[in-house]
Write an enzyme that holds these catalytic residues in place. Structure first.
Site, PDB file in Angstrom:
ATOM      1  N   ARG A  37      41.949  31.911  37.544  1.00  0.00           N
ATOM      2  CA  ARG A  37      41.109  33.005  35.963  1.00  0.00           C
ATOM      3  C   ARG A  37      41.631  32.271  35.180  1.00  0.00           C
ATOM      4  NH1 ARG A  37      43.380  38.834  38.233  1.00  0.00           N
ATOM      5  NH2 ARG A  37      41.289  39.199  39.240  1.00  0.00           N
ATOM      6  N   GLY A 379      37.272  45.267  41.045  1.00  0.00           N
ATOM      7  CA  GLY A 379      36.886  46.350  40.615  1.00  0.00           C
ATOM      8  C   GLY A 379      35.866  46.461  40.196  1.00  0.00           C
TER       9      GLY A 379
END
Ligand code: ADP
Ligand code: MG
Length: 399
Positions: A37, A379
């Protein structure tokens, strides 16, 4: 994408406030176990520095529940960022009344330098999308950049609130390169997919994924269902599923889909008496699961059938592992699908992996560089595929 990006605004000499997703997995000692990330945000941060901007970075990490807790400090993240970017990176300190270190950041901001704010979730005001916090954050920047796809499905102060305040002050609010890439890949896949368009759904969170089935089904040519999701379908068809995963609330919905010929279910599965890598395995037909056994992977016939469909596709979206890949004896299904996707990529298909565990599986099994795109947002990618508007994206300036 119909939103402005950092290429559409002048950032030279400006203070640029960037929301990134540095919510990175760590081990018990706090060491980062996977820095993907951080790496994914580098193109945006490097570009801003090259343009002579003063960069202020903000991210959440874990769930400190609104308290300043050293366990959730961005210290190891800022250190890793400094190594990767090879430049001037400082982290603010949380102090009483200013848990993010906003005042310190104001004083430390300078062109060519990256100031990292402490964990945005050190205060409840973040998730409450509190207007006072949004206004304080807005004072830090002349330009707002959202590059945190993984957090874009939440309307928080650092994602939506601050963007609204800055826009009301006439300051630009734009997308970073990572956010742009995520939205372009996922958006193109669902809006104008090159056909055949195949979606593969698996994993364990059946309830979360039902809306995705509803949204994708009219659009896809085939929907392959594996992993823990598949067993509720067999139960709905009246078969024994033993100790396999079941979502009783979804039985009616699954029943309504049994006749849909776009849906392809596994015909065989690998079962074991216990949820244990060393438990004795058997491959059985999905219509003949013994009562004392649990389905933990798709079987070889299913791998072959799914692979054939995947290899002839032009667009493939995959969310959710085909089995309990964390246990090596039940990873063959997930591995087989990853291999078929890699072949599809080679043949010119667009292959996209979304979902936190799916992305981890593809990485762990060594196929990460053989996919067109691996989404950094678990998500968020699901909500995007469901067709839900993402608050962190909506808040940005239109082109
Ligand atoms: P993602 O994070 O990719 O969206 P999920 O969170 O829905 O995926 O599901 C991932 C989990 O599903 C994995 O931990 C995997 O072990 C589990 N899983 C896959 N197949 C099965 C199965 N047959 N039974 C139980 N768990 C399963
Ligand atoms: Mg998951």
């Amino acid at each position: 994408m119909n939103k402005k990006t950092i290429k559409d605004v002048d950032v030279a000499g400006k203070r640029v406030l960037v929301r990134v997703d540095f919510n990175t997995p760590q081990d018990d000692s706090g060491a980062i176990t996977d820095d993907r990330r951080i790496v994914a945000a580098l193109p945006t941060l490097r570009y801003l520095l090259e343009q002579g901007a003063a960069v202020i970075v903000m991210s959440h990490l874990g769930r400190p529940k609104g308290e300043v807790a050293p366990k959730y400090s961005l210290t190891p993240i800022a250190a890793r960022l400094k190594e990767l970017i090879g430049g001037n990176v400082v982290l603010t300190s949380a102090i009483d009344g200013d848990p993010l270190g906003i005042e310190e950041a104001k004083a430390a901001t300078a062109p060519g330098k990256v100031v990292v704010l402490e964990n945005t979730r050190y205060t409840d005001a973040e998730e409450a999308n509190d207007s006072t916090l949004s206004a304080k954050l807005a004072e830090l920047g002349d330009v707002y950049v959202n590059d945190a796809f993984g957090a874009a499905h939440r309307a928080h102060a650092s994602t939506a609130g601050v963007a609204e305040v800055m826009k009301s002050q006439g300051k630009p609010a734009v997308a970073g390169f990572l956010l742009q890439k995520e939205i372009d890949f996922l958006g193109n896949a669902i809006r104008n997919p090159e056909r055949p368009f195949v979606a593969i759904l698996g994993g364990a969170k059946i309830k979360d994924k039902i809306p995705v089935i509803e949204k994708l089904l009219p659009n896809v040519d085939s929907l392959l269902i594996g992993g823990g999701m598949a067993y509720t379908f067999y139960k709905a068809a009246g078969h024994e599923i033993g100790k396999s995963l079941l979502d009783s609330d979804s039985l009616e919905f699954c029943k309504s889909l049994l006749c849909d010929d776009k849906i392809v279910l596994p015909t065989d599965c690998v079962v074991a008496p216990d949820f244990d890598n060393n438990a004795p395995r058997t491959t059985v037909k999905t219509t003949a699961i013994p009562t004392d056994q649990e389905g933990l992977d798709i079987g070889p016939d299913t791998i072959a059938a799914f692979s054939e469909i995947i290899k002839s596709a032009k667009t493939v979206v995959w969310n959710g592992p085909m089995g309990v890949f964390e246990m090596s004896n039940f990873a063959a299904g997930t591995n087989g699908i990853a291999e078929a996707m890699a072949e599809a990529t080679k043949k010119g298909a667009t292959t996209i992996v979304g979902g936190g565990d799916s992305a981890a599986a593809v990485e762990q099994l060594g196929y990460a560089d053989q996919m067109s795109h691996i989404s950094t947002g678990g998500g968020a990618s699901l909500e995007f595929l469901e067709g839900k508007p993402l608050p962190g994206v909506i808040a940005l300036d239109d082109k």
